[in-house]
Design a protein around this motif. Structure first.
Motif, PDB file in Angstrom:
ATOM      1  N   SER A  37      28.204  10.311  50.328  1.00 19.31           N
ATOM      2  CA  SER A  37      29.414  10.986  50.778  1.00 19.31           C
ATOM      3  C   SER A  37      30.251  11.357  49.564  1.00 19.31           C
ATOM      4  O   SER A  37      29.939  10.982  48.434  1.00 19.31           O
ATOM      5  CB  SER A  37      30.194  10.078  51.726  1.00 19.31           C
ATOM      6  N   GLU A  38      31.311  12.072  49.816  1.00 18.99           N
ATOM      7  CA  GLU A  38      32.199  12.491  48.731  1.00 18.99           C
ATOM      8  C   GLU A  38      32.847  11.256  48.104  1.00 18.99           C
ATOM      9  O   GLU A  38      33.416  10.428  48.810  1.00 18.99           O
ATOM     10  CB  GLU A  38      33.269  13.434  49.288  1.00 18.99           C
ATOM     11  N   ASP A  42      37.019  11.851  43.884  1.00 17.84           N
ATOM     12  CA  ASP A  42      37.111  13.292  44.124  1.00 17.84           C
ATOM     13  C   ASP A  42      38.143  13.589  45.208  1.00 17.84           C
ATOM     14  O   ASP A  42      38.925  14.546  45.103  1.00 17.84           O
ATOM     15  CB  ASP A  42      35.758  13.865  44.545  1.00 17.84           C
TER      16      ASP A  42
END
Length: 143
Positions: A37-38, A42
């Motif tokens: 996942s991100e 970020d």
């Protein structure tokens, strides 16, 4: 019992909550998935960038630092939507029987979604996402 409890929450109270999100259990397949996942870093950077943009936007407006603090007057200046967006919002207002307060909240949230996406304009997809976050306004939300 759950239904009875949820029915006690008044519409005016729900109107004052910006995001209504139903959280359902995550299936085991998704929990055990190797999909990445991100990264939180970020996401944090994107949020910080959006907050900086909002601080800049409201620099000339005393006491306003973010989209949630916009007055009705500022809302009309800053949350301008195109015809497609207007039609989408009008349809949602009618179908979901949303209040004027919900209308303002949707515009503020859609502005924030656009900021997070790095968009100068509020696009229909930003409005659609913000409308989704008003799920508790829907008729029969508690059952």
């Amino acid at each position: 019992m759950v239904q009875r409890y949820l029915n006690k929450i008044s519409g005016p109270l729900l109107d004052r909550i910006d995001l209504h999100v139903e959280v359902t259990p995550v299936p085991f397949n998704e929990l055990s998935s190797q999909r990445t996942s991100e990264p939180s870093g970020d996401i944090r950077a994107r949020v910080m960038q959006a907050r900086a943009l909002q601080e800049q936007r409201y620099a000339e407006h005393a006491g306003v630092y973010c989209n949630a603090q916009m007055s009705s007057k500022l809302l009309k200046e800053i949350c301008v939507i195109n015809t497609l967006g207007q039609n989408l919002l009008k349809t949602a207002m009618n179908r979901l029987n949303l209040s004027a307060r919900a209308y303002d909240r949707i515009l503020k949230v859609s502005r924030t979604i656009a900021d997070l996406a790095g968009s100068d304009d509020i696009k229909p997809e930003h409005l659609a996402e913000a409308i989704q976050y008003r799920s508790l306004d829907r008729e029969g939300w508690a059952g």
